[in-house]
Design a protein around this motif. Structure first.
Motif, PDB file in Angstrom:
ATOM      1  N   ALA A  98       0.878  -1.299   0.071  1.00 46.60           N
ATOM      2  CA  ALA A  98       0.015  -0.018  -0.069  1.00 46.60           C
ATOM      3  C   ALA A  98       0.864   1.293   0.087  1.00 46.60           C
ATOM      4  O   ALA A  98       0.372   2.122  -0.726  1.00 46.60           O
ATOM      5  CB  ALA A  98      -0.889   0.048   1.203  1.00 46.60           C
ATOM      6  N   ASP A  99       2.182   1.330   0.681  1.00 42.27           N
ATOM      7  CA  ASP A  99       3.021   2.256   0.687  1.00 42.27           C
ATOM      8  C   ASP A  99       3.477   2.413  -0.849  1.00 42.27           C
ATOM      9  O   ASP A  99       4.024   3.533  -0.974  1.00 42.27           O
ATOM     10  CB  ASP A  99       4.132   2.216   1.744  1.00 42.27           C
ATOM     11  N   ARG A 124      -3.053   3.257  -1.528  1.00 37.19           N
ATOM     12  CA  ARG A 124      -4.129   2.118  -0.791  1.00 37.19           C
ATOM     13  C   ARG A 124      -5.072   1.764  -1.714  1.00 37.19           C
ATOM     14  O   ARG A 124      -5.518   0.525  -1.314  1.00 37.19           O
ATOM     15  CB  ARG A 124      -4.751   3.253   0.284  1.00 37.19           C
ATOM     16  N   VAL A 169      -5.225  -2.501   4.857  1.00 35.49           N
ATOM     17  CA  VAL A 169      -5.289  -1.437   3.699  1.00 35.49           C
ATOM     18  C   VAL A 169      -6.546  -0.570   3.945  1.00 35.49           C
ATOM     19  O   VAL A 169      -6.425   0.654   3.789  1.00 35.49           O
ATOM     20  CB  VAL A 169      -5.288  -2.084   2.502  1.00 35.49           C
ATOM     21  N   LEU A 196      -6.758   3.624   4.573  1.00 37.48           N
ATOM     22  CA  LEU A 196      -7.314   4.532   3.501  1.00 37.48           C
ATOM     23  C   LEU A 196      -8.258   5.299   4.179  1.00 37.48           C
ATOM     24  O   LEU A 196      -8.331   6.414   3.697  1.00 37.48           O
ATOM     25  CB  LEU A 196      -8.007   3.510   2.407  1.00 37.48           C
ATOM     26  N   ASP A 243      -7.118   7.522  -3.292  1.00 37.92           N
ATOM     27  CA  ASP A 243      -6.449   7.797  -2.145  1.00 37.92           C
ATOM     28  C   ASP A 243      -6.638   9.241  -1.517  1.00 37.92           C
ATOM     29  O   ASP A 243      -6.788  10.175  -2.470  1.00 37.92           O
ATOM     30  CB  ASP A 243      -4.903   7.432  -2.089  1.00 37.92           C
TER      31      ASP A 243
END
Length: 253
Positions: free
Chosen positions: A99-100, A104, A148, A152, A220
């Motif tokens: 996710a980074d 996200r 995640v 988010l 995001d």
């Protein structure tokens, strides 16, 4: 002399930030505060976690039929749950790193697709060993989705409302559980046990519809995404164990 009723005066003097919604804010102030984009992110995360729960419970609800079909003992059936939960911890850590790196929303879609695909695959398992492997792989998405989806929405939520917002997402687990029970009741009512447990797993394809919606409607949080792009630790598993800093990739206001 004031004519304000004592109960109203007491509420007016209650300091802000106590966690109790005021009459002006209302019980759903946390939802309004997310804004249009944040509410879509909330809907995506809520739906993802509900379907996560649904796919998870397809196995426990079908366990009796499974055990009879494959001739399993209590140790073998218990291993299904153990493997799912252990691998879900790994899935959560991997999903956080992904996710980074890619964002996200993209990571959320990947986790949902993962648990949906391997839940459906469980319905085609020819033997116990194959089913155990598919269930373990389902755990990767199962654990990753919550990690995640929560972050988010947290990046859209203000500090004041973040706890309520994430608590509301957590309640999606009960929604998925309830849906699984309804489907289980219908499937096992009209089909024989040898086929019904497979059909239960095949209904795990439902999250695919959510992925289509998320891809089109959810984004995001722009502010948090900009911070991640500038971070030197973006997508680093080791960074999880470093002391928190104001410039971390998961900056929350």
């Amino acid at each position: 002399m004031s004519t304000t009723p004592p109960s109203r005066a007491l509420k007016a003097e209650t300091p802000p930030g106590t966690g109790e919604p005021t009459a002006r804010e209302g019980a759903f102030a946390w939802l309004r505060a997310l804004g249009p984009r944040g509410r879509r992110a909330f809907a995506g995360a809520f739906g993802g976690y509900a379907l996560d729960s649904y796919d998870y419970f397809t196995l426990p609800l079908s366990m009796v039929a499974l055990a009879a079909y494959f001739g399993l003992d209590s140790g073998q059936t218990g291993l299904f749950t153990t493997v799912t939960l252990v691998v879900s911890a790994v899935g959560g850590a991997i999903a956080g790193v992904v996710a980074d790196r890619i964002g996200r929303v993209k990571a959320l879609m990947i986790t949902v697709i993962t648990y949906a695909v391997f839940t459906v695959a469980c319905g085609f398992a020819p033997n116990y060993e194959t089913l155990l492997v598919f269930r373990a792989l389902q755990g990767l998405g199962f654990g990753g989705e919550w990690a995640v989806g929560a972050i988010l929405v947290a990046e859209y939520a203000s500090p004041k409302h973040r706890g309520r917002t994430l608590g509301a997402i957590q309640s999606a687990w009960a929604v998925g559980w309830g849906l699984a029970v309804v489907v289980y009741t219908l499937v096992f009512q009209f089909l024989g046990d040898d086929l019904a447990w497979r059909v239960m797993f095949w209904t795990g394809a439902l999250p695919a519809l959510l992925v289509v919606w998320v891809r089109r409607r959810v984004q995001d949080a722009p502010e948090a995404a900009a911070v991640r792009e500038k971070s030197a630790d973006k997508g680093s598993f080791v960074a999880i164990f470093k002391p928190a800093t104001a410039e971390g990739p998961g900056l929350l206001r």
